[in-house]
Design an enzyme around this catalytic site. Structure first.
Site, PDB file in Angstrom:
ATOM      1  N   LYS A 189       0.828  -1.203   0.000  1.00 55.55           N
ATOM      2  CA  LYS A 189       0.000   0.000   0.000  1.00 55.55           C
ATOM      3  C   LYS A 189       0.865   1.257   0.000  1.00 55.55           C
ATOM      4  O   LYS A 189       1.970   1.273   0.548  1.00 55.55           O
ATOM      5  CB  LYS A 189      -0.948   0.001   1.206  1.00 55.55           C
ATOM      6  CG  LYS A 189      -0.258   0.100   2.554  1.00 55.55           C
ATOM      7  CD  LYS A 189      -1.269   0.167   3.671  1.00 55.55           C
ATOM      8  CE  LYS A 189      -0.601   0.437   5.019  1.00 55.55           C
ATOM      9  NZ  LYS A 189       0.105   1.726   5.090  1.00 55.55           N
ATOM     10  N   LYS A 215      -0.173   0.136  10.297  1.00 58.03           N
ATOM     11  CA  LYS A 215       0.827   0.957   9.629  1.00 58.03           C
ATOM     12  C   LYS A 215       0.194   2.283   9.220  1.00 58.03           C
ATOM     13  O   LYS A 215      -0.987   2.328   8.837  1.00 58.03           O
ATOM     14  CB  LYS A 215       1.372   0.232   8.388  1.00 58.03           C
ATOM     15  CG  LYS A 215       1.897  -1.182   8.656  1.00 58.03           C
ATOM     16  CD  LYS A 215       3.145  -1.160   9.528  1.00 58.03           C
ATOM     17  CE  LYS A 215       3.797  -2.533   9.614  1.00 58.03           C
ATOM     18  NZ  LYS A 215       2.965  -3.550  10.247  1.00 58.03           N
ATOM     19  N   ASP A 216       0.983   3.365   9.259  1.00 62.80           N
ATOM     20  CA  ASP A 216       0.425   4.660   8.882  1.00 62.80           C
ATOM     21  C   ASP A 216       0.490   4.854   7.372  1.00 62.80           C
ATOM     22  O   ASP A 216       0.866   3.954   6.622  1.00 62.80           O
ATOM     23  CB  ASP A 216       1.100   5.806   9.645  1.00 62.80           C
ATOM     24  CG  ASP A 216       2.583   5.925   9.345  1.00 62.80           C
ATOM     25  OD1 ASP A 216       3.018   5.498   8.254  1.00 62.80           O
ATOM     26  OD2 ASP A 216       3.313   6.459  10.204  1.00 62.80           O
ATOM     27  N   SER A 217       0.126   6.052   6.938  1.00 61.21           N
ATOM     28  CA  SER A 217      -0.004   6.303   5.499  1.00 61.21           C
ATOM     29  C   SER A 217       1.299   6.737   4.843  1.00 61.21           C
ATOM     30  O   SER A 217       1.375   6.804   3.616  1.00 61.21           O
ATOM     31  CB  SER A 217      -1.072   7.378   5.252  1.00 61.21           C
ATOM     32  OG  SER A 217      -0.705   8.599   5.869  1.00 61.21           O
ATOM     33  N   VAL A 218       2.308   7.027   5.645  1.00 55.88           N
ATOM     34  CA  VAL A 218       3.569   7.528   5.093  1.00 55.88           C
ATOM     35  C   VAL A 218       4.383   6.367   4.536  1.00 55.88           C
ATOM     36  O   VAL A 218       4.578   5.352   5.181  1.00 55.88           O
ATOM     37  CB  VAL A 218       4.376   8.264   6.174  1.00 55.88           C
ATOM     38  CG1 VAL A 218       5.715   8.713   5.618  1.00 55.88           C
ATOM     39  CG2 VAL A 218       3.594   9.460   6.695  1.00 55.88           C
TER      40      VAL A 218
END
Length: 400
Positions: free
Chosen positions: A48, A77-80
């Site tokens: 992703k 997990k974050d978006s970065v």
């Protein structure tokens, strides 16, 4: 929170900029086990970009017409950056996902297994990171720092990424525990100076003037949580606890967890200089299985710490958390007292009861390597689950 220090303060940092592009921060989840090839659950390994784990799950759930709650995942997990991780979906055949194409999500593989994937079902994460525009001598500096982190361990901080976009999630949790519901709502609405969106900024400014109806009118559509809170305030002015009750239980728990994390980080800071040493009264963390035991003889147990079999642990405060003895307990009780709280404060009166647990104050750094390409430093290393790559990066860059 107290000012953060560095375990490697005696060594210069390499400076530089992190997360300049998604490919500068690549995370690969290392599973606890491989799918066996049979069973009612399909394990999807996905890659992703620009999405959190929950956002990716939402997209996949809609695509497969599944309730989000039925999709399992091992780690958040974050978006970065770019993340490769595994999720599980029930009652789906491999051929049904063969052509799966979603914005920001790429399917890598689909294999069957017998059980739903649960949070924590992973060994850890492998990181491939790039730090750009580093100082002269960055490679030598980073190599020296990595050597210390391998020998003494990585301070197991949560750090800034744990505290939300406005950096105040933990403060909302603190207000909840103290029963300061107006304070919790104020913090939830946020600081208008931190926002780039003009309409959103105007909405918060209207709220701060006491014009709740105007704030509600101006609030952007995507601010669902804030909207629900303001709607309750419009109908019942001054009913702060009722208004905050509109916040989803998952978010409420997140705020309380962020506050737990901030208190844990305070303990890390206080014990940073001796983070690789156990004390009498410590609850020592066994790295092999995460179990804890009381240290009664420091001299006897310290060689195990030097072999990285055990480490001192710190508190994720809660009503059922194991407590250390002696000096470690006095430190933890002092921190709670400074906050005006006790372990009982983490009970259900805040809306979500927090049982608490122990967490290692340091973690091992696995197989680190670094190289330099022009003005960019390339890093690779492994960290066990629940630990953050930023804890390594802050030591190396000395920028935050």
């Amino acid at each position: 929170m107290s000012e953060q220090r560095y375990l490697t303060a005696h060594l210069p940092g390499c400076g530089g900029v992190i997360k300049q592009s998604p490919d500068d921060f690549i995370v690969t989840e290392i599973p606890a086990y491989e799918p066996c090839g049979s069973g009612e659950h399909l394990y999807l390994t996905i890659e992703k970009r620009g999405l959190t784990t929950l956002e990716a799950i939402r997209l996949i759930a809609r695509s497969l017409s599944l309730p989000e709650r039925e999709i399992g995942y091992a780690g958040m997990k974050d978006s970065v950056g770019v993340t490769r991780q595994t999720i599980s979906v029930p009652r789906i055949r491999p051929e049904e996902v063969a052509g799966l194409s979603l914005k920001g999500v790429q399917l890598i593989s689909a294999l069957r297994h017998t059980n739903k994937l649960k949070l924590g079902h992973l060994k850890g994460n492998r990181f491939n990171l790039v730090v750009r525009s580093v100082n002269e001598g960055a490679l030598a500096a980073a190599s020296a720092i990595l050597k210390v982190l391998v020998e003494r361990g990585v301070p197991n901080r949560f750090g800034y990424q744990r505290y939300g976009v406005q950096g105040n999630s933990h403060l909302i949790g603190a207000a909840m525990l103290r029963g300061d519901w107006k304070g919790a709502v104020d913090l939830l609405m946020g600081d208008p100076q931190l926002l780039r969106d003009d309409q959103w900024r105007s909405a918060i400014q209207a709220y701060q003037r006491g014009d709740v109806a105007e704030a509600l009118r101006l609030l952007p559509r995507h601010c669902d949580c804030e909207r629900s809170v303001l709607q309750r305030l419009v109908s019942r002015p001054g009913a702060w606890e009722k208004a905050f009750g509109a916040v989803h239980p998952r978010l409420r728990k997140l705020y309380l967890s962020a506050y737990q994390s901030s208190l844990f980080d305070r303990v890390v800071e206080e014990r940073l200089d001796r983070i690789d040493r156990v004390m009498e009264g410590d609850l020592a963390w066994k790295h092999v299985n995460g179990a804890c035991f009381l240290v009664e003889d420091q001299e006897q147990e310290q060689p195990r710490a030097e072999r990285f079999e055990i480490s001192p642990s710190g508190p994720m405060f809660g009503t059922k958390m194991m407590q250390p003895q002696g000096e470690p307990r006095n430190m933890e009780e002092r921190i709670l007292a400074e906050e005006g709280l006790t372990l009982d404060s983490f009970g259900a009166q805040s809306g979500v009861a927090m049982e608490g647990q122990r967490r290692a104050l340091r973690v091992p750094l696995g197989n680190p390597s670094c190289s330099q390409e022009g003005s960019s430093l390339c890093l690779e290393f492994f960290l066990p689950k629940g630990s953050y790559a930023t804890s390594v990066l802050r030591e190396i860059t000395k920028n935050f």
